[in-house]
Design an enzyme around this catalytic site. Structure first.
Site, PDB file in Angstrom:
ATOM      1  N   LYS A  35      12.219  91.735  35.765  1.00 25.94           N
ATOM      2  CA  LYS A  35      13.018  91.168  36.854  1.00 25.94           C
ATOM      3  C   LYS A  35      14.470  91.037  36.424  1.00 25.94           C
ATOM      4  O   LYS A  35      14.762  90.443  35.381  1.00 25.94           O
ATOM      5  CB  LYS A  35      12.458  89.803  37.248  1.00 25.94           C
ATOM      6  CG  LYS A  35      13.220  89.132  38.383  1.00 25.94           C
ATOM      7  CD  LYS A  35      12.492  87.907  38.890  1.00 25.94           C
ATOM      8  CE  LYS A  35      12.811  86.631  38.163  1.00 25.94           C
ATOM      9  NZ  LYS A  35      14.154  86.071  38.393  1.00 25.94           N
ATOM     10  N   ASP A  62      16.062  90.658  41.894  1.00 25.75           N
ATOM     11  CA  ASP A  62      15.901  89.316  42.470  1.00 25.75           C
ATOM     12  C   ASP A  62      17.269  88.772  42.886  1.00 25.75           C
ATOM     13  O   ASP A  62      17.842  87.912  42.219  1.00 25.75           O
ATOM     14  CB  ASP A  62      15.240  88.428  41.393  1.00 25.75           C
ATOM     15  CG  ASP A  62      15.032  86.996  41.851  1.00 25.75           C
ATOM     16  OD1 ASP A  62      15.051  86.737  43.060  1.00 25.75           O
ATOM     17  OD2 ASP A  62      14.843  86.131  40.968  1.00 25.75           O
ATOM     18  N   LYS A  64      17.856  87.770  46.221  1.00 27.67           N
ATOM     19  CA  LYS A  64      17.642  86.816  47.333  1.00 27.67           C
ATOM     20  C   LYS A  64      18.691  86.978  48.433  1.00 27.67           C
ATOM     21  O   LYS A  64      19.461  86.054  48.720  1.00 27.67           O
ATOM     22  CB  LYS A  64      17.637  85.378  46.804  1.00 27.67           C
ATOM     23  CG  LYS A  64      16.585  85.104  45.742  1.00 27.67           C
ATOM     24  CD  LYS A  64      16.583  83.631  45.341  1.00 27.67           C
ATOM     25  CE  LYS A  64      15.549  83.297  44.296  1.00 27.67           C
ATOM     26  NZ  LYS A  64      15.815  83.857  42.949  1.00 27.67           N
ATOM     27  N   PHE A  65      18.697  88.122  49.092  1.00 21.06           N
ATOM     28  CA  PHE A  65      19.698  88.371  50.138  1.00 21.06           C
ATOM     29  C   PHE A  65      19.539  87.394  51.299  1.00 21.06           C
ATOM     30  O   PHE A  65      18.426  87.078  51.720  1.00 21.06           O
ATOM     31  CB  PHE A  65      19.573  89.807  50.673  1.00 21.06           C
ATOM     32  CG  PHE A  65      19.807  90.872  49.636  1.00 21.06           C
ATOM     33  CD1 PHE A  65      20.881  90.805  48.755  1.00 21.06           C
ATOM     34  CD2 PHE A  65      18.945  91.963  49.543  1.00 21.06           C
ATOM     35  CE1 PHE A  65      21.098  91.797  47.799  1.00 21.06           C
ATOM     36  CE2 PHE A  65      19.153  92.962  48.595  1.00 21.06           C
ATOM     37  CZ  PHE A  65      20.225  92.876  47.729  1.00 21.06           C
ATOM     38  N   ASP A  67      21.928  87.014  54.855  1.00 16.90           N
ATOM     39  CA  ASP A  67      23.172  87.354  55.562  1.00 16.90           C
ATOM     40  C   ASP A  67      22.785  87.839  56.949  1.00 16.90           C
ATOM     41  O   ASP A  67      21.619  87.735  57.340  1.00 16.90           O
ATOM     42  CB  ASP A  67      23.919  88.438  54.755  1.00 16.90           C
ATOM     43  CG  ASP A  67      25.432  88.323  54.901  1.00 16.90           C
ATOM     44  OD1 ASP A  67      25.903  88.225  56.049  1.00 16.90           O
ATOM     45  OD2 ASP A  67      26.136  88.350  53.870  1.00 16.90           O
ATOM     46  N   ASN A  70      22.199  93.319  59.704  1.00 13.25           N
ATOM     47  CA  ASN A  70      22.685  94.629  59.280  1.00 13.25           C
ATOM     48  C   ASN A  70      23.075  94.619  57.796  1.00 13.25           C
ATOM     49  O   ASN A  70      22.755  95.545  57.044  1.00 13.25           O
ATOM     50  CB  ASN A  70      23.885  95.036  60.152  1.00 13.25           C
ATOM     51  CG  ASN A  70      24.390  96.418  59.789  1.00 13.25           C
ATOM     52  OD1 ASN A  70      23.659  97.396  59.897  1.00 13.25           O
ATOM     53  ND2 ASN A  70      25.632  96.481  59.323  1.00 13.25           N
ATOM     54  N   THR A  71      23.754  93.564  57.380  1.00 13.42           N
ATOM     55  CA  THR A  71      24.212  93.479  55.982  1.00 13.42           C
ATOM     56  C   THR A  71      23.031  93.439  55.018  1.00 13.42           C
ATOM     57  O   THR A  71      23.031  94.118  53.975  1.00 13.42           O
ATOM     58  CB  THR A  71      25.094  92.222  55.800  1.00 13.42           C
ATOM     59  OG1 THR A  71      26.179  92.316  56.723  1.00 13.42           O
ATOM     60  CG2 THR A  71      25.620  92.082  54.397  1.00 13.42           C
ATOM     61  N   THR A 121      12.337  76.140  45.110  1.00 12.31           N
ATOM     62  CA  THR A 121      11.587  75.038  44.494  1.00 12.31           C
ATOM     63  C   THR A 121      12.510  73.951  43.948  1.00 12.31           C
ATOM     64  O   THR A 121      12.052  72.887  43.569  1.00 12.31           O
ATOM     65  CB  THR A 121      10.662  75.548  43.368  1.00 12.31           C
ATOM     66  OG1 THR A 121      11.426  76.407  42.532  1.00 12.31           O
ATOM     67  CG2 THR A 121       9.479  76.277  43.914  1.00 12.31           C
ATOM     68  N   GLN A 191      10.245  73.878  33.992  1.00 13.63           N
ATOM     69  CA  GLN A 191       9.351  74.078  35.133  1.00 13.63           C
ATOM     70  C   GLN A 191       8.600  72.779  35.401  1.00 13.63           C
ATOM     71  O   GLN A 191       7.838  72.313  34.558  1.00 13.63           O
ATOM     72  CB  GLN A 191       8.362  75.230  34.867  1.00 13.63           C
ATOM     73  CG  GLN A 191       9.007  76.595  34.749  1.00 13.63           C
ATOM     74  CD  GLN A 191       9.528  77.150  36.068  1.00 13.63           C
ATOM     75  OE1 GLN A 191       9.444  76.494  37.102  1.00 13.63           O
ATOM     76  NE2 GLN A 191      10.079  78.348  36.048  1.00 13.63           N
ATOM     77  N   ARG A 212      10.606  82.793  29.756  1.00 16.57           N
ATOM     78  CA  ARG A 212      10.720  82.324  28.380  1.00 16.57           C
ATOM     79  C   ARG A 212       9.438  82.356  27.544  1.00 16.57           C
ATOM     80  O   ARG A 212       9.525  82.653  26.343  1.00 16.57           O
ATOM     81  CB  ARG A 212      11.353  80.924  28.381  1.00 16.57           C
ATOM     82  CG  ARG A 212      12.824  80.995  28.760  1.00 16.57           C
ATOM     83  CD  ARG A 212      13.373  79.675  29.240  1.00 16.57           C
ATOM     84  NE  ARG A 212      12.814  79.308  30.530  1.00 16.57           N
ATOM     85  CZ  ARG A 212      13.133  78.203  31.192  1.00 16.57           C
ATOM     86  NH1 ARG A 212      13.981  77.356  30.681  1.00 16.57           N
ATOM     87  NH2 ARG A 212      12.588  77.962  32.369  1.00 16.57           N
TER      88      ARG A 212
HETATM   89  O1  C5P Z   1      11.499  81.305  31.850  1.00 15.79           O
HETATM   90  P1  C5P Z   1      10.690  81.072  33.085  1.00 15.79           P
HETATM   91  O2  C5P Z   1       9.270  81.576  32.985  1.00 15.79           O
HETATM   92  O3  C5P Z   1      10.747  79.647  33.563  1.00 15.79           O
HETATM   93  O4  C5P Z   1      11.417  81.991  34.180  1.00 15.79           O
HETATM   94  C1  C5P Z   1      10.994  81.995  35.516  1.00 15.79           C
HETATM   95  C2  C5P Z   1      11.832  82.918  36.327  1.00 15.79           C
HETATM   96  O5  C5P Z   1      11.472  82.757  37.695  1.00 15.79           O
HETATM   97  C3  C5P Z   1      13.332  82.682  36.260  1.00 15.79           C
HETATM   98  O6  C5P Z   1      13.961  83.963  36.457  1.00 15.79           O
HETATM   99  C4  C5P Z   1      13.604  81.774  37.436  1.00 15.79           C
HETATM  100  O7  C5P Z   1      14.896  81.907  37.947  1.00 15.79           O
HETATM  101  C5  C5P Z   1      12.593  82.299  38.440  1.00 15.79           C
HETATM  102  N1  C5P Z   1      12.207  81.342  39.447  1.00 15.79           N
HETATM  103  C6  C5P Z   1      11.645  80.104  39.171  1.00 15.79           C
HETATM  104  N2  C5P Z   1      11.273  79.260  40.155  1.00 15.79           N
HETATM  105  C7  C5P Z   1      11.446  79.643  41.406  1.00 15.79           C
HETATM  106  C8  C5P Z   1      11.997  80.879  41.724  1.00 15.79           C
HETATM  107  C9  C5P Z   1      12.359  81.715  40.701  1.00 15.79           C
HETATM  108  O8  C5P Z   1      11.485  79.765  38.009  1.00 15.79           O
HETATM  109  N3  C5P Z   1      11.048  78.840  42.341  1.00 15.79           N
END
Ligand code: C5P
Length: 235
Positions: A35, A62, A64-65, A67, A70-71, A121, A191, A212
Site C-alpha cells: 500500500k 491509498d 482516499k479521493f 471531490d 468528474n474529478t 476510524t 491502534q 508496522r
Molecule cells: O502500522 P499499522 O499496521 O498500524 O498500519 C496500518 C495502515 O492502515 C496505515 O497505513 C494506516 O494509515 C492505515 N489505516 C489505519 N486505520 C484506518 C485506515 C487506515 O490504520 N482506519
C-alpha cells in the site's frame, strides 16, 4: 468467509522512495501486496507505484479521493494508467461521485479495484455528531458501505470492529479491507480497535492491511511468512 490466496497488504508508510524500496526488497510479491499512501505518493509521486510494480508487487494506492464526480473519476483513471491494483475514495462523497467513478472503471480493461473509505476510524460518535451525523459511527459506517455496494464499488475499507455489521448488509462478493490488524504478541502501537489476522478473517475480511508488525519487525521477511501461513491455515 471468502479468503483471498494472498490476503495481506503491507502498508509502506515511509517518507522516501529509497526506504520504500528497501522495505519492499524484504517482502515477497507472491505473499503480499503493498500500500502506497499520501505521504509517500506526495513526496515521490507516480515513481513509487511504478518502481514497486516493477518489483512484481500489486499496489493499493491509498489516496482516499473526495471531490466532485468528474474529478474523482479522472483521478481513478490516472491510477488505472499507473497500473494500480486497488484505489480508493471516500464514500461520503455520495452516490453521484461513486457511480461516476465506478462507471469510469467499468469501461477500462486495466481497472483497479475501487474501494470506499466509510467513516475514518479517527472519528468517534461525538466528532461525527459535530459534523451533523447523529447516528453514531457503526450505523453510519454500515449505511455508507451499503451505499458503496449499491453504487457498483468493489468493496470498502473499515476497522475490524465494523466488519460483522457491514458483512450482513452487502453482497458476498463485496470486498472488505481492514487495517488495525495485530498478530498475537506484536505491539499494538497506536491502534485502539484492533483484531488478530484470524479474528478479522473470521469476521469476514478479505484483505488485511498490516504495517508496522511487518515493516518494523526484526526480520520483515519472516514476519510476513508467519502471518501469511496463519491466514492460509484458515482455508
Ligand atoms: O502500522 P499499522 O499496521 O498500524 O498500519 C496500518 C495502515 O492502515 C496505515 O497505513 C494506516 O494509515 C492505515 N489505516 C489505519 N486505520 C484506518 C485506515 C487506515 O490504520 N482506519
Amino acid at each position: 468467509m471468502k479468503l483471498q490466496s494472498d490476503p495481506i497488504i503491507v502498508a509502506l508508510d515511509v517518507p522516501s522512495l529509497s526506504s520504500a524500496l528497501k522495505k519492499a526488497e524484504q517482502l515477497d510479491p507472491d505473499l503480499c501486496k503493498v500500500k502506497v499512501g499520501k505521504e509517500l505518493f506526495t513526496k515521490v509521486g507516480p515513481d513509487s507505484v511504478i518502481r514497486l510494480r516493477k518489483m512484481g508487487f500489486d499496489v493499493f494506492l491509498d489516496l482516499k479521493f473526495h471531490d466532485i464526480p468528474n474529478t474523482v473519476a479522472r483521478a481513478c483513471e490516472a491510477a488505472a494508467d499507473l497500473g494500480c491494483w486497488m484505489v480508493n475514495l471516500h464514500a461520503s462523497g455520495g452516490r453521484a461521485m461513486m457511480e461516476t467513478a465506478a462507471n469510469a472503471m467499468a469501461k477500462l480493461s486495466n481497472a483497479p479495484l475501487l474501494t470506499a473509505v466509510t467513516v475514518l476510524t479517527s472519528l468517534n460518535d461525538n466528532l461525527l455528531a459535530e459534523i451533523g451525523v447523529g447516528d453514531g459511527t457503526l450505523l453510519h459506517t454500515t449505511r455508507l458501505a451499503k451505499l458503496a455496494n449499491s453504487c457498483g464499488l468493489d468493496g470498502v475499507v473499515c476497522s475490524p470492529h465494523e466488519i460483522t455489521s457491514i458483512r450482513e448488509e452487502v453482497n458476498d462478493s463485496f470486498l472488505i479491507v481492514t487495517p488495525g490488524v495485530r498478530p498475537l504478541g506484536s505491539a499494538v502501537n497506536d491502534q485502539a480497535r484492533f483484531a488478530t489476522p484470524i479474528e478479522a478473517i473470521k469476521k469476514g475480511a478479505n484483505y488485511l492491511v498490516i504495517g508496522r508488525p511487518i515493516t518494523e519487525a526484526r526480520d520483515s521477511r519472516i514476519a510476513l511468512i508467519e502471518i501469511h501461513s496463519t491466514c492460509i491455515s484458515l482455508t
